[in-house]
Design an enzyme around this catalytic site. Structure first.
Site, PDB file in Angstrom:
ATOM      1  N   ALA B 101       0.874  -1.330  -0.060  1.00  0.00           N
ATOM      2  CA  ALA B 101      -0.175   0.175   0.031  1.00  0.00           C
ATOM      3  C   ALA B 101       0.701   1.263   0.183  1.00  0.00           C
ATOM      4  O   ALA B 101       0.195   2.331  -0.423  1.00  0.00           O
ATOM      5  CB  ALA B 101      -0.835   0.219   1.282  1.00  0.00           C
ATOM      6  N   ILE B 105       1.965   2.446  -6.853  1.00  0.00           N
ATOM      7  CA  ILE B 105       0.642   2.022  -7.281  1.00  0.00           C
ATOM      8  C   ILE B 105      -0.329   2.112  -5.950  1.00  0.00           C
ATOM      9  O   ILE B 105      -1.668   2.630  -5.759  1.00  0.00           O
ATOM     10  CB  ILE B 105       0.409   0.618  -7.887  1.00  0.00           C
ATOM     11  CG1 ILE B 105       1.176   0.883  -9.264  1.00  0.00           C
ATOM     12  CG2 ILE B 105      -0.960   0.360  -8.144  1.00  0.00           C
ATOM     13  CD1 ILE B 105       1.272  -0.581  -9.926  1.00  0.00           C
ATOM     14  N   ASP B 126       2.311  -3.021   4.171  1.00  0.00           N
ATOM     15  CA  ASP B 126       3.562  -2.968   3.420  1.00  0.00           C
ATOM     16  C   ASP B 126       4.657  -3.257   4.410  1.00  0.00           C
ATOM     17  O   ASP B 126       4.453  -3.662   5.610  1.00  0.00           O
ATOM     18  CB  ASP B 126       3.675  -1.869   2.822  1.00  0.00           C
ATOM     19  CG  ASP B 126       4.345  -1.631   1.522  1.00  0.00           C
ATOM     20  OD1 ASP B 126       5.511  -2.545   1.221  1.00  0.00           O
ATOM     21  OD2 ASP B 126       4.161  -1.033   0.490  1.00  0.00           O
ATOM     22  N   ASN B 186       9.718 -10.261  -7.804  1.00  0.00           N
ATOM     23  CA  ASN B 186       8.217 -10.129  -7.751  1.00  0.00           C
ATOM     24  C   ASN B 186       7.572 -11.487  -7.552  1.00  0.00           C
ATOM     25  O   ASN B 186       6.809 -11.568  -6.643  1.00  0.00           O
ATOM     26  CB  ASN B 186       7.704  -9.391  -8.840  1.00  0.00           C
ATOM     27  CG  ASN B 186       7.963  -8.047  -8.701  1.00  0.00           C
ATOM     28  OD1 ASN B 186       8.595  -7.521  -7.997  1.00  0.00           O
ATOM     29  ND2 ASN B 186       7.548  -7.125 -10.052  1.00  0.00           N
ATOM     30  N   SER B 210       1.234  -7.272  -9.357  1.00  0.00           N
ATOM     31  CA  SER B 210       2.444  -7.423  -9.402  1.00  0.00           C
ATOM     32  C   SER B 210       2.900  -7.994 -10.737  1.00  0.00           C
ATOM     33  O   SER B 210       2.489  -9.218 -11.208  1.00  0.00           O
ATOM     34  CB  SER B 210       2.950  -8.092  -8.531  1.00  0.00           C
ATOM     35  OG  SER B 210       2.509  -7.917  -7.312  1.00  0.00           O
ATOM     36  N   ASN B 211       3.923  -7.373 -11.470  1.00  0.00           N
ATOM     37  CA  ASN B 211       4.213  -8.052 -12.779  1.00  0.00           C
ATOM     38  C   ASN B 211       5.318  -8.831 -12.776  1.00  0.00           C
ATOM     39  O   ASN B 211       5.969  -8.870 -11.761  1.00  0.00           O
ATOM     40  CB  ASN B 211       4.693  -6.740 -13.753  1.00  0.00           C
ATOM     41  CG  ASN B 211       3.522  -6.310 -14.600  1.00  0.00           C
ATOM     42  OD1 ASN B 211       2.873  -7.206 -14.911  1.00  0.00           O
ATOM     43  ND2 ASN B 211       3.617  -5.058 -14.611  1.00  0.00           N
ATOM     44  N   ASP B 242      -5.073  -2.115 -19.595  1.00  0.00           N
ATOM     45  CA  ASP B 242      -4.993  -2.557 -21.108  1.00  0.00           C
ATOM     46  C   ASP B 242      -6.332  -2.056 -21.610  1.00  0.00           C
ATOM     47  O   ASP B 242      -6.224  -1.479 -22.688  1.00  0.00           O
ATOM     48  CB  ASP B 242      -4.584  -3.719 -21.529  1.00  0.00           C
ATOM     49  CG  ASP B 242      -3.424  -4.255 -20.851  1.00  0.00           C
ATOM     50  OD1 ASP B 242      -3.383  -5.513 -20.205  1.00  0.00           O
ATOM     51  OD2 ASP B 242      -2.423  -3.617 -20.813  1.00  0.00           O
ATOM     52  N   ARG B 245      -6.409   1.916 -21.529  1.00  0.00           N
ATOM     53  CA  ARG B 245      -5.577   2.402 -22.492  1.00  0.00           C
ATOM     54  C   ARG B 245      -6.169   2.253 -23.749  1.00  0.00           C
ATOM     55  O   ARG B 245      -6.181   3.148 -24.871  1.00  0.00           O
ATOM     56  CB  ARG B 245      -4.075   1.897 -22.355  1.00  0.00           C
ATOM     57  CG  ARG B 245      -3.536   2.143 -21.289  1.00  0.00           C
ATOM     58  CD  ARG B 245      -2.259   1.215 -21.221  1.00  0.00           C
ATOM     59  NE  ARG B 245      -1.268   1.762 -20.165  1.00  0.00           N
ATOM     60  CZ  ARG B 245      -0.385   1.214 -19.398  1.00  0.00           C
ATOM     61  NH1 ARG B 245      -0.059  -0.275 -19.752  1.00  0.00           N
ATOM     62  NH2 ARG B 245       0.419   1.627 -18.535  1.00  0.00           N
ATOM     63  N   HIS B 269      -0.881  -9.921 -20.381  1.00  0.00           N
ATOM     64  CA  HIS B 269      -0.426  -8.470 -19.766  1.00  0.00           C
ATOM     65  C   HIS B 269       0.796  -8.254 -20.073  1.00  0.00           C
ATOM     66  O   HIS B 269       1.659  -7.719 -19.130  1.00  0.00           O
ATOM     67  CB  HIS B 269      -1.079  -8.423 -18.337  1.00  0.00           C
ATOM     68  CG  HIS B 269      -0.977  -6.940 -17.874  1.00  0.00           C
ATOM     69  ND1 HIS B 269      -1.645  -6.059 -18.366  1.00  0.00           N
ATOM     70  CD2 HIS B 269      -0.168  -6.532 -16.767  1.00  0.00           C
ATOM     71  CE1 HIS B 269      -1.211  -4.740 -17.797  1.00  0.00           C
ATOM     72  NE2 HIS B 269      -0.600  -5.285 -16.719  1.00  0.00           N
TER      73      HIS B 269
END
Lengths: 344, 413
Positions: B101, B105, B126, B186, B210-211, B242, B245, B269
């Site tokens: 948090a 983001i 966090d 990650n 999370s990527n 996405d 966008r 993604h």
């Protein structure tokens, strides 16, 4: 299958939390769109955020991008504004975003704006008072207001940069020097104090904070922040302990993200006023004759020309009268500090 | 001490708007909104002009809320007799946890979720700095309560009783990095967090931001399977950005009003795994092959666009927060019984031969209620080709995630 106009409605759910409207305005809102743009062009207002890459500026920019009253959003800062602009420009809401980087683009950022929001400046660190920021932020505000005077003298200015008690008088002096000063269009944002007051009072009362309305007058620092708990809606009374506790808590916050939230609510109120909505009343720090001080925060009614009306303070109880005297003393010297910064 | 007038705020009479000074009368009508789903039909034909006005203040009610409000123009006193229909608190409101948090983001996301009238409690977690964020947000005068939790020892408490868990935790890309470059850090973060989710709130909706999402979602699935609590209907990789966008770029290109535009985006993604089905845009648009290609590439690289523009200062945070908040809001509406919630998300799926695939889905109380398979029928040649091209990369990312999760665990990092 439903198109995701629905999803857009859902995000409007969140953003519209910032847009309280009275029902009677709803019926004629179709007309108001037309009114808000005398020269034609897209309906909606042109808003600039000076300091858009900062701790307040970024969430502020995100929330303003979500506001349906905004047709163009100009994001200006001395660093990082291209990144913030690229980020926000992907949000699928109507406002068109443009970024401006560096002082030589300030004028481009400001030309044609209806509302200029200024969160620019350095933030407080623990232990700092708002006045410690004074010298840095005073210079920043001076430069930015010179730009406003030159490029959009008729814009409504929402000043967030601390210390508001001094930066608003600075802005006024800059505009006076430029011959563009309109006291109805310069507002120091004290909304955060109101937001906090509502939250804390609701906590004490055990009610929904959206139902509480606490007028907060005076200034925007420490003891100059004067919550008028005797005038709270819904009406209720507090013990002396509660009053002390609440007043102290309200006077001593210090935050960023909720500052953006408060600033957006206030900016939205200004836009609704510009659009011609009736009954838009907020507390703000403005040029005022409510007291003998040249500037004072109190409830003001917002309209097409900015401030249409300044409400008187109303009845104060003993505690508040004492608080008011203390507030005025400190406020007077902060105002003086601002005025002399320019005049020197 | 509680003011007796506290009962009044359940009365969402429009006259109360007028008489109040409009200072902080936000989402007051929440209590009304949920009782009139049948009114939705009256307003399903909203055109933009109406929706502009609807957006201003009442749209938080959704279409049915507006209908309710218009119908229910009764004075306050009368409303009180219907007190039993309207409750003191929003009838259902939910607990949302945000893991990560205080990040880029996490902060704006927390702000947006704090503002949602559907949230009763917001748990912020966090490894550092979250006390400040919570203190900050707690001053917003919206009803949700904010609680903060710092570090692994408090993670479990954060998750108890939570309905929706959002995971933006992790490091962002820098210029030149692909989402996959983030994998090692990650992946470990997501694994640890989902283990705790499995223990403490296995019934929650899990939103993974999370990527690289193409891998972290399979990782999450494996972790949940290992704990015996996997529900594929409740695990989502957030791909809403996405869609956002795509909507923005298509509207820009074709001069459409954004509020109307909706582009389904399928696949995954990352890069070419992001497949906007432009041929199914609503309202339907005519695109030349060149335009379709240009838009597709732009949508696929939009994340990189922002990473470059931020020049090392991060990746998309604000638009991601906006999109993620929209997906949270949709999930809450679905949990609440709204039967008209559609979003795109990356989920376990049988739509293709891949084990996970993003597509448009219908959300309901138990998560994914239906997968909209028609989006993959009648694709243009370009889209068909792009679909085939993305599958190997997506498969590889999925397998990378599964392999990571199935590795015997060494000493915790």
């Amino acid at each position: 299958m439903q198109p995701n106009g629905d999803a857009n409605q859902r995000i409007a759910t969140i953003s519209a939390h910032l847009n309280p409207r009275s029902l009677q305005m709803e019926e004629s809102s179709g007309l108001q769109q037309v009114n808000c743009r005398a020269k034609g062009g897209s309906s909606g207002f042109r808003v600039a955020i000076l300091g858009a890459a900062g701790g307040i500026g970024q969430p502020l920019a995100m929330l303003m991008k979500m506001n349906p009253l905004v047709s163009a959003l100009h994001l200006y800062d001395v660093v990082n504004s291209p990144g913030v602009t690229a980020d926000i420009s992907h949000m699928d809401t109507g406002a068109v975003v443009r970024g401006f980087l560096g002082q030589n683009q300030l004028e481009n950022a400001l030309t044609g704006m209806d509302l200029v929001i200024i969160p620019a400046g350095v933030p407080r660190k623990p232990g700092m008072t708002r006045d410690d920021l004074f010298n840095i932020n005073a210079g920043i505000v001076k430069t930015l207001c010179e730009g406003v005077a030159k490029c959009c003298p008729k814009a409504i200015v929402n000043l967030i940069s601390n210390p508001v008690n001094s930066t608003v008088p600075i802005a006024a002096e800059v505009f006076k020097k430029a011959g563009t000063y309109d006291p109805k269009r310069l507002l120091g944002v004290t909304m955060l104090d109101v937001v906090r007051a509502n939250t804390f009072v609701a906590e004490v009362l055990g009610t929904d904070p959206r139902e509480v309305d606490v007028p907060v007058v005076g200034g925007h620092a420490g003891v100059t922040i004067l919550p008028l708990l005797s005038q709270v809606k819904p009406p209720c009374s507090f013990t002396r302990e509660e009053t002390d506790y609440l007043t102290t808590r309200i006077q001593n916050g210090g935050t960023e993200v909720v500052e953006a939230y408060a600033a957006v609510r206030f900016a939205d109120a200004c836009l609704r006023g510009l659009r011609g909505d009736g009954g838009v009343v907020q507390c703000a720090f403005v040029a005022s004759q409510v007291t003998e001080l040249p500037f004072f925060a109190s409830k003001v009614r917002l309209g097409r020309t900015g401030i249409e009306d300044i409400h008187p303070l109303g009845p104060l109880n003993e505690y508040e009268r004492i608080g008011l005297d203390k507030a005025k003393k400190e406020l007077a010297s902060s105002i003086e500090k601002g005025v002399s910064f320019i005049k020197k | 001490m509680a003011a007796t007038s506290a009962t009044n705020f359940s009365i969402r009479s429009p006259t109360s708007f007028g008489s109040q000074v409009g200072l902080n009368s936000q989402s007051k009508t929440f209590g009304v909104r949920l009782n009139s789903k049948n009114c939705l039909k009256r307003f399903s034909g909203l055109n933009l002009a109406a929706s502009f006005s609807c957006n201003l203040g009442l749209s938080f009610l959704g279409k049915e809320g507006i209908a309710t409000l218009r119908e229910s123009c009764v004075p306050k006193a009368q409303k009180q007799s219907h007190g039993s229909e309207y409750r003191l608190q929003p009838p259902e409101s939910y607990k949302v946890a945000i893991l990560g948090a205080s990040g880029g983001i996490g902060q704006p996301l927390s702000l947006l979720v704090k503002m949602s009238p559907l949230v009763s409690a917001l748990h912020l977690y966090d490894i550092a700095n979250v006390k400040g964020v919570a203190a900050d947000l707690s001053h917003c005068n919206t009803p949700s309560q904010v609680l903060d939790f710092t570090g692994a020892s408090e993670l479990a408490d954060c998750l108890v009783g939570v309905d929706v868990v959002v995971i933006p935790a992790g490091v962002p890309r820098k210029p030149g990095m692909s989402r996959d470059d983030l994998f090692n850090i990650n992946a470990g973060i997501v694994k640890n967090l989902v283990e705790a989710v499995a223990d403490k709130c296995p019934d929650a909706f899990i939103h993974i931001i999370s990527n690289p999402v193409n891998s972290t979602v399979p990782i999450a699935a494996e972790v949940l399977k290992q704990k015996g609590v996997y529900d594929p209907k409740k695990l989502f990789g957030v791909t809403t950005l996405d869609v956002v966008r795509a909507n923005t770029f298509v509207a820009e290109k074709k001069n459409l009003r954004l509020i109307d535009v909706d582009v389904p985006v399928v696949g995954g993604h990352a890069g070419i795994t992001i497949l906007p089905i432009l041929s199914k845009t609503k309202p339907s648009v005519c695109l030349t092959d060149e335009e379709a290609h240009e838009l597709t590439v732009r949508i696929q690289n939009a994340g990189t666009e922002v990473v470059e523009a931020k020049a090392g200062a991060g990746s998309a945070t604000l638009s991601m927060a906006y999109a993620a908040a929209r997906f949270v809001e949709s999930s809450l509406r679905a949990l609440d019984g709204d039967s008209d919630v559609y979003e795109c998300a990356f989920i376990q799926s049988e739509l293709t031969e891949l084990p996970f695939f993003a597509s448009r889905i219908k959300l309901g109380k138990r998560g994914v209620e239906a997968v909209i398979s028609s989006d993959l029928h009648g694709l243009t040649e370009y889209e068909q080709k792009a679909l085939e091209a993305l599958k190997p990369e997506l498969q590889a990312s999925i397998e990378k995630g599964i392999a990571f999760a199935q590795k015997p665990t060494v000493a915790a990092a």
